[in-house]
Design a protein around this motif. Structure first.
Motif, short mmCIF file in Angstrom:
data_model
loop_
_atom_site.label_atom_id
_atom_site.label_comp_id
_atom_site.label_asym_id
_atom_site.label_seq_id
_atom_site.Cartn_x
_atom_site.Cartn_y
_atom_site.Cartn_z
N TYR A 310 0.83 -1.20 0.00
CA TYR A 310 0.00 0.00 0.00
C TYR A 310 0.87 1.26 0.00
N TYR A 311 0.23 2.38 -0.36
CA TYR A 311 0.80 3.69 -0.05
C TYR A 311 -0.33 4.44 0.66
N THR A 332 -5.59 -0.71 -2.03
CA THR A 332 -6.21 -1.93 -2.53
C THR A 332 -5.12 -2.91 -2.96
N PRO A 333 -5.39 -4.20 -2.96
CA PRO A 333 -6.68 -4.81 -2.59
C PRO A 333 -6.89 -4.81 -1.07
N ARG A 334 -8.15 -4.69 -0.67
CA ARG A 334 -8.45 -4.68 0.76
C ARG A 334 -9.03 -6.03 1.17
N PRO A 335 -8.30 -6.78 2.00
CA PRO A 335 -8.81 -8.08 2.45
C PRO A 335 -10.00 -7.94 3.38
N THR A 336 -10.80 -8.96 3.46
CA THR A 336 -11.95 -8.92 4.36
C THR A 336 -11.53 -9.03 5.82
N PHE A 341 -5.68 -6.53 6.94
CA PHE A 341 -5.66 -5.18 6.37
C PHE A 341 -4.78 -4.25 7.21
N LEU A 342 -4.93 -4.30 8.53
CA LEU A 342 -4.10 -3.47 9.41
C LEU A 342 -2.63 -3.84 9.26
N GLY A 344 -1.16 -4.93 6.64
CA GLY A 344 -0.70 -4.33 5.39
C GLY A 344 -0.44 -2.84 5.52
N LEU A 345 -1.28 -2.14 6.26
CA LEU A 345 -1.09 -0.71 6.47
C LEU A 345 0.18 -0.43 7.27
N LEU A 346 0.35 -1.15 8.38
CA LEU A 346 1.53 -0.93 9.23
C LEU A 346 2.81 -1.30 8.49
N GLU A 347 2.78 -2.40 7.74
CA GLU A 347 3.95 -2.83 6.98
C GLU A 347 4.32 -1.77 5.93
N SER A 348 3.31 -1.25 5.24
CA SER A 348 3.56 -0.27 4.19
C SER A 348 4.11 1.03 4.76
N MET A 349 3.60 1.46 5.90
CA MET A 349 4.13 2.67 6.54
C MET A 349 5.56 2.45 6.99
N ALA A 350 5.88 1.24 7.44
CA ALA A 350 7.26 0.92 7.83
C ALA A 350 8.18 0.98 6.61
N ARG A 351 7.69 0.54 5.47
CA ARG A 351 8.49 0.62 4.24
C ARG A 351 8.77 2.08 3.87
N ILE A 352 7.76 2.92 4.01
CA ILE A 352 7.93 4.35 3.70
C ILE A 352 8.96 4.97 4.63
N GLU A 353 8.89 4.65 5.91
CA GLU A 353 9.87 5.17 6.87
C GLU A 353 11.28 4.70 6.52
N ALA A 354 11.42 3.41 6.24
CA ALA A 354 12.74 2.86 5.92
C ALA A 354 13.30 3.47 4.65
N ARG A 355 12.44 3.68 3.65
CA ARG A 355 12.90 4.31 2.41
C ARG A 355 13.39 5.73 2.69
N GLY A 356 12.72 6.43 3.59
CA GLY A 356 13.15 7.77 3.95
C GLY A 356 14.54 7.80 4.54
N TYR A 357 14.80 6.93 5.51
CA TYR A 357 16.14 6.88 6.11
C TYR A 357 17.19 6.42 5.09
N GLN A 358 16.80 5.50 4.21
CA GLN A 358 17.73 5.06 3.17
C GLN A 358 18.15 6.22 2.26
N LEU A 359 17.18 7.04 1.86
CA LEU A 359 17.48 8.19 1.00
C LEU A 359 18.40 9.19 1.69
N LEU A 360 18.15 9.45 2.97
CA LEU A 360 19.00 10.39 3.71
C LEU A 360 20.45 9.95 3.66
N GLN A 361 20.68 8.65 3.86
CA GLN A 361 22.06 8.15 3.87
C GLN A 361 22.65 8.10 2.47
N GLU A 362 21.83 7.83 1.48
CA GLU A 362 22.33 7.85 0.10
C GLU A 362 22.79 9.25 -0.30
#
Length: 421
Positions: A310-311, A332-336, A341-342, A344-362
């Motif tokens: 997700y984003y 989407t897709p949203r599981p029943t 579903f939660l 997926g949301l928490l995992e996706s937000m963690a990916r966004i955070e990790a990508r942010g720190y990765q960019l800072l170091q790059e």
């Protein structure tokens, strides 16, 4: 006993913490935003109600006050300090309408070169309101709230003013703003925590604050959270998980790239490199109550990655690590199954955070060594474990979790003899 008051204005309410000279917390109060049609009036009423919640015995001993606000939340005021239009919030993307003009003014990859920057919002005000007169003040949320207490217009701090184009390295407005038509509307910029003036007589009367109580320049909410955390060494970082997600990495090197929404704040001899995403707790609360978040989170296995990609956004547009005012939410897709579903949301937000720190170091920031977590999301142990799996560094609890404590430190560390304007 003297005490020092920090006030944090978030996205849904405000919090105040008073500390003593030893930085010990004395009292803490909070106030949801007053529900009125006018946003600025809501802020003012909330500020008054918040301060009045502080027991009178402590209010009468407040020596200094500092306020933080959400970064790039701005107002345009007349010469009396009255807003001439509804304030624009930190994530308001209407500046996209003036990007062509902004690109003619701002150097490539500069922090102000963003649809949500303070400078973009000023240009939008000028265009939308067809303004030509020179009798306006352009202020950030923290600037205006402080004005309500000390009565002096046109004063900001270099944390809030960064996205207005202020040069925090040379401590002055840059040459490319010299011929800016609205240059005279821009605030005078001081160091965060600089005493400005005592509270006005009207404030003394209405709020029972002492007449010699000083009001200081403030900071942004995420920097206040960083100050509260206890992080102090290069490589230490703070993620603020409130309604939005903001990351701050203490670095020996300044990094800045507006194409990713990355910027660096000055903090002594070091730099706070980071950015702020529109994902975060506000998205979670769109789908779940606080009780549901608690009950469902404990059913998630944080050691197993969710395959849902997700984003999570409430509406189009993000600022970091993708700086695109038209970025669509992806939910989407949203599981029943709500647990899935939660997850997926928490995992996706963690990916966004990790990508942010990765960019800072790059881009050259100091290597990430550990992450403190502030904000309501810090209480979710499962989310913390998911984030730890992505970040691969120690996850530490902050010494203090509230931004109001961090901004109280600003008011407590003032010098009364050589910093007051």
């Amino acid at each position: 006993m003297n005490c020092y008051l920090g006030i944090d204005f978030g996205t849904s309410g405000a919090r105040a913490i008073a500390i003593d000279a030893n930085k010990t917390k004395l009292v803490e109060v909070s106030q949801q935003f007053v529900p009125v049609n006018n946003l600025a009036s809501s802020w003012q009423q909330t500020l008054w109600m918040l301060i009045k919640q502080i027991p009178l015995e402590w209010r009468k001993q407040v020596k200094a006050i500092a306020i933080d606000g959400t970064s790039s939340t701005v107002l345009l005021c007349d010469r009396m300090g009255n807003p001439v239009a509804e304030p624009l919030m930190y994530n308001d993307g209407r500046g996209a309408e003036v990007m062509a003009t902004l690109k003619e003014i701002v150097p490539p990859k500069h922090t102000a070169l963003s649809a949500t920057s303070s400078l973009a919002k000023l240009l939008w005000f000028v265009k939308a309101l067809n303004l030509k007169a020179e009798n306006y003040y352009f202020l950030h949320q923290a600037d205006w709230l402080a004005f309500l207490l000390h009565g002096k217009l046109g004063i900001s701090d270099y944390h809030n003013a960064l996205k207005l184009g202020y040069d925090v390295e040379n401590l002055g407005y840059p040459s490319w703003l010299e011929n800016f038509p609205q240059r005279c509307w821009l605030p005078k910029v001081l160091a965060p925590g600089t005493p400005v003036s005592e509270v006005t007589a009207a404030v003394v009367h209405s709020l029972s604050l002492p007449a010699d109580c000083l009001v200081c320049t403030g900071t942004t909410d995420s920097i206040a959270a960083f100050l509260a955390s206890g992080a102090s060494l290069p490589g230490e970082a703070v993620t603020s998980l409130g309604s939005t997600l903001a990351v701050k990495l203490l670095s020996q090197t300044r990094v800045e790239d507006a194409s990713y929404g990355i910027y660096s704040h000055r903090l002594g001899d070091l730099w706070l490199a980071g950015g702020a995403s529109n994902t975060g707790g506000a998205v979670l609360r769109k789908f779940f109550t606080d009780a549901e978040l608690t009950d469902l989170s404990v059913q998630i296995n944080p050691d197993i990655a969710s395959l849902l990609d997700y984003y999570p956004l409430l509406k189009e547009g993000d600022r970091f690590p993708i700086n695109d005012p038209n970025l669509p939410p992806r939910l989407t897709p949203r599981p029943t199954d709500p647990v899935e579903f939660l997850h997926g949301l928490l995992e996706s937000m963690a990916r966004i955070e990790a990508r942010g720190y990765q960019l800072l170091q790059e881009l050259g920031a100091t290597k990430l060594k550990c992450v403190y977590t502030a904000g309501g999301g810090a209480k979710n142990a499962v989310w913390t474990k998911i984030r730890s799996r992505h970040l691969q560094v120690p996850m530490l609890p902050p010494l203090q979790a509230d931004a109001a404590y961090g901004v109280a430190l600003l008011s407590q560390e003032i010098s009364y003899t050589d910093k007051r304007i």
